[in-house]
Design an enzyme around this catalytic site. Structure first.
Site, short mmCIF file in Angstrom:
data_model
loop_
_atom_site.label_atom_id
_atom_site.label_comp_id
_atom_site.label_asym_id
_atom_site.label_seq_id
_atom_site.Cartn_x
_atom_site.Cartn_y
_atom_site.Cartn_z
N TYR A 124 16.62 -0.68 -65.13
CA TYR A 124 16.19 0.49 -64.36
C TYR A 124 16.95 1.75 -64.78
O TYR A 124 16.87 2.77 -64.11
CB TYR A 124 16.38 0.24 -62.87
CG TYR A 124 15.47 -0.82 -62.29
CD1 TYR A 124 14.10 -0.63 -62.23
CD2 TYR A 124 15.98 -2.03 -61.80
CE1 TYR A 124 13.26 -1.59 -61.69
CE2 TYR A 124 15.15 -3.00 -61.26
CZ TYR A 124 13.79 -2.78 -61.21
OH TYR A 124 12.96 -3.73 -60.67
N ASP A 186 19.90 -12.34 -58.42
CA ASP A 186 19.79 -13.27 -59.56
C ASP A 186 21.02 -13.27 -60.45
O ASP A 186 21.37 -14.29 -61.02
CB ASP A 186 18.55 -12.91 -60.39
CG ASP A 186 17.29 -13.08 -59.56
OD1 ASP A 186 16.71 -14.17 -59.60
OD2 ASP A 186 16.91 -12.15 -58.83
N HIS A 356 15.53 -5.35 -71.38
CA HIS A 356 14.65 -5.61 -70.25
C HIS A 356 14.16 -4.33 -69.61
O HIS A 356 14.91 -3.36 -69.54
CB HIS A 356 15.46 -6.33 -69.16
CG HIS A 356 15.07 -7.73 -68.96
ND1 HIS A 356 15.93 -8.68 -68.48
CD2 HIS A 356 13.90 -8.37 -69.15
CE1 HIS A 356 15.31 -9.84 -68.40
NE2 HIS A 356 14.08 -9.68 -68.81
N TYR A 437 8.36 -0.49 -56.03
CA TYR A 437 9.49 -0.40 -55.11
C TYR A 437 10.71 0.20 -55.78
O TYR A 437 11.63 0.67 -55.11
CB TYR A 437 9.79 -1.78 -54.52
CG TYR A 437 10.91 -2.57 -55.16
CD1 TYR A 437 12.20 -2.55 -54.63
CD2 TYR A 437 10.69 -3.35 -56.29
CE1 TYR A 437 13.23 -3.29 -55.22
CE2 TYR A 437 11.69 -4.08 -56.87
CZ TYR A 437 12.97 -4.04 -56.34
OH TYR A 437 13.98 -4.75 -56.93
N ARG A 438 10.72 0.24 -57.11
CA ARG A 438 11.90 0.64 -57.86
C ARG A 438 11.46 0.82 -59.29
O ARG A 438 10.58 0.10 -59.77
CB ARG A 438 12.91 -0.50 -57.76
CG ARG A 438 14.26 -0.31 -58.37
CD ARG A 438 15.04 -1.58 -58.05
NE ARG A 438 16.45 -1.49 -58.33
CZ ARG A 438 17.35 -2.42 -57.99
NH1 ARG A 438 16.96 -3.50 -57.37
NH2 ARG A 438 18.61 -2.27 -58.28
C1 EUG Z 1 14.62 -9.33 -60.52
C2 EUG Z 1 14.33 -9.13 -59.18
C3 EUG Z 1 14.05 -7.86 -58.74
C4 EUG Z 1 14.05 -6.81 -59.64
C5 EUG Z 1 14.35 -7.02 -60.98
C6 EUG Z 1 14.63 -8.29 -61.40
C7 EUG Z 1 14.90 -10.68 -60.93
C8 EUG Z 1 14.82 -11.14 -62.17
C9 EUG Z 1 13.50 -8.54 -56.55
O1 EUG Z 1 13.74 -7.56 -57.46
O2 EUG Z 1 13.77 -5.57 -59.18
C10 EUG Z 1 15.04 -12.53 -62.48
#
Ligand code: EUG
Length: 511
Positions: A124, A186, A356, A437-438
């Site tokens: 992000y 995560d 990513h 959302y982001r």
């Molecule tokens: C993940 C989860 C997110 C996100 C970016 C990555 C998880 C990756 C729930 O939000 O915004 C495995």
């Protein structure tokens, strides 16, 4: 002093801090509307305010590092050019009084500042500022204390530099870990506060656990599965934030086991992806959830869930005892019990030089809505040469549909395609009334532009608040697409032409 431009290092034994050693010989990018002597004088002033050793100009060569050694010099998962989103300098205030000094300094000299906590908002924008030449205010390095943990209320008071991992370690060290756990996301290297402020989530409630996994054999099962899950979520039969993940996306974590096709460039052939999924036994969709509470409650809940999800023909259910030692279910069991894991990093092996980017629209917990989004994303992504790698993180009223764009950041064509594709998807989603959302820094203008109901009422309110609270426009200009008055109408927005490289960007590459 290259090593001070690396974000706070992981202390975890499984994640040795790998030092990156870029040279100091890149020209420093100035903030907008200043001159070299004026900026030099401003930096001298800042050194006087917080101590010379806590201010560094960003003159290092740009080295992307990795998750464990994230540079503060730029967005290490760059989607524009590597040197587009770069700060002029980084400073490290010691406490709130130091932060106050920095903010007053920024107002005095009209220098844009960009506060970060750890700088791991990876995918992000990382630690990078939106306006080239902003000064990063790293709140994490020196303010990283757990101030208080209340066992009684299960709450904590922390400073910005507290990582999920360090909060976990604090609970272990103080013995509170027997009774309290944290809501781990995560990956645990990020700031607890930073994640919360960027609307991030964790996945756990409080209490004893029992994780399980379910698989659904066909891609078309998505609608039935989501519709069967809705009542389980609404009635809180499932108490955590479970996820429903495309089998192929799950497979990207098993590169060691399924090496053959996953490291290929371009789209994975459907037959091959079926073979990978069959080998792993994940199904076209795999569902991970955890039940909380005493056995007397979780057992009947599990029985009810199995019955409900069995509307999908061929659905299978697994507990930890039923799966191989490599299964992600074991890692899932850890982090849904508050124990940080690094398993998600295995995805970075999916392609060489992996970077990513996330596309993260919100969906209803509704089979038709989920299928519509998944189909729309798959079609658009395949058009641009990407596999649709989707996961639905299921809340009690909505789902975060998080789609991974994995690209080789040294492959300029692939990077360009990823950016163009995600831009197209933002517009596609807006056409059907769906928002994100982001989003990545480079996409925030476009996403903010989709929340445009009633002649941009939300943005007009945001701008009014911004002007009232930050009249000099020094605080994170451009964050969430909100520009201070002095920046408006000057062409700062990025809406798809990607002209960051000119003319504003480079005109003042001096110092
Ligand atoms: C993940 C989860 C997110 C996100 C970016 C990555 C998880 C990756 C729930 O939000 O915004 C495995």
């Amino acid at each position: 002093m290259f090593d001070s431009l690396v974000s706070t290092a992981d202390a975890h034994p499984e994640s040795p801090f790998r030092l990156i050693k870029p040279q100091n010989n890149r020209p420093v990018v100035l903030p907008p509307n200043t001159t070299e002597p004026a900026f030099q004088a401003a930096l001298e002033d800042l050194r006087g305010e917080i101590g010379a050793e806590w201010v560094k100009v960003n003159d290092i060569d740009l080295v992307d590092g990795d998750y464990h050694a994230v540079p503060l010099s730029h967005d290490s998962y760059h989607i524009l050019e590597q040197d587009d989103l770069v700060p002029s300098a980084v400073c490290w205030p010691e406490n709130t009084e130091g932060v106050s000094r920095v903010v007053k300094w920024a107002n005095k000299h009209s220098v844009p500042i960009w506060p970060i906590s750890i700088g791991r908002n990876l995918g992000y924008g990382g630690s990078a500022p939106r306006v080239r030449g902003s000064v990063i205010v790293d709140l994490g390095r020196r303010m990283n204390r757990v101030l208080d943990v209340s066992e009684k209320n299960a709450t904590c008071l922390i400073e910005p530099g507290v990582q999920y991992l360090s909060l976990y370690e604090h609970l272990q060290k103080t013995g509170l870990g027997d009774r309290l756990w944290i809501d781990v996301p995560d990956l645990p290297g990020g700031s607890v506060m930073g994640n919360a402020l960027d609307r991030g989530v964790g996945y756990t409630p409080h209490g004893g656990i029992r994780p399980f996994m379910a698989t659904f054999p066909k891609e078309e099962d998505l609608a039935t599965a989501v519709d069967a899950l809705r009542p389980l979520m609404l009635q809180k039969v499932i108490g955590n934030v479970p996820c429903l993940r495309l089998g192929l996306q799950d497979a990207t974590m098993y590169h060691k086991k399924t090496e053959f096709p996953l490291r290929e460039r371009g789209l994975v052939d459907r037959k091959k992806s079926q073979k990978i999924i069959d080998n792993l036994g994940t199904g076209a969709w795999v569902f991970y959830a955890a039940l909380y509470g005493p056995d007397e409650i979780t057992q009947p809940k599990f029985d009810l869930i199995k019955k409900s999800l069995s509307v999908v023909p061929g659905a299978k259910f697994y507990e930890r005892k039923d799966v191989s030692p490599e299964s992600y279910l074991h890692d899932y069991a850890k982090f849904t019990a508050g124990i940080p894991t690094w398993r998600e990093l295995d995805r970075m092996e999916y392609i060489p030089n992996a970077s990513h980017l996330f596309f993260a629209p919100i969906s209803a917990i509704d089979g038709e809505d989920a299928v519509r989004q998944a189909k729309m994303c798959r079609e658009r992504m395949e058009e641009y040469g990407f596999d649709y790698l989707g996961t639905f993180f299921i809340g009690h009223r909505e789902m975060h549909h998080v789609i991974s764009f994995m690209y080789d950041k040294t492959d300029l064509d692939m990077k360009r395609r990823a950016l163009a594709c995600i831009r197209a998807l933002i517009d596609d989603a807006a056409m059907i009334g769906v928002g994100e959302y982001r989003t990545h820094l480079a996409l925030q203008d476009q996403v903010a532009g989709t929340y445009n109901w009633n002649d941009n009422a939300v943005m007009r309110l945001n701008e009014k608040l911004k002007d009232a609270m930050d009249p000099n426009g020094i605080l994170q200009p451009g964050r969430s697409g909100i520009w201070p008055k002095v920046y408006r109408g000057q062409g700062w927005e990025l809406r798809g032409e990607e002209k960051v490289s000119d003319p504003k960007k480079r005109e003042m590459d001096v110092l």
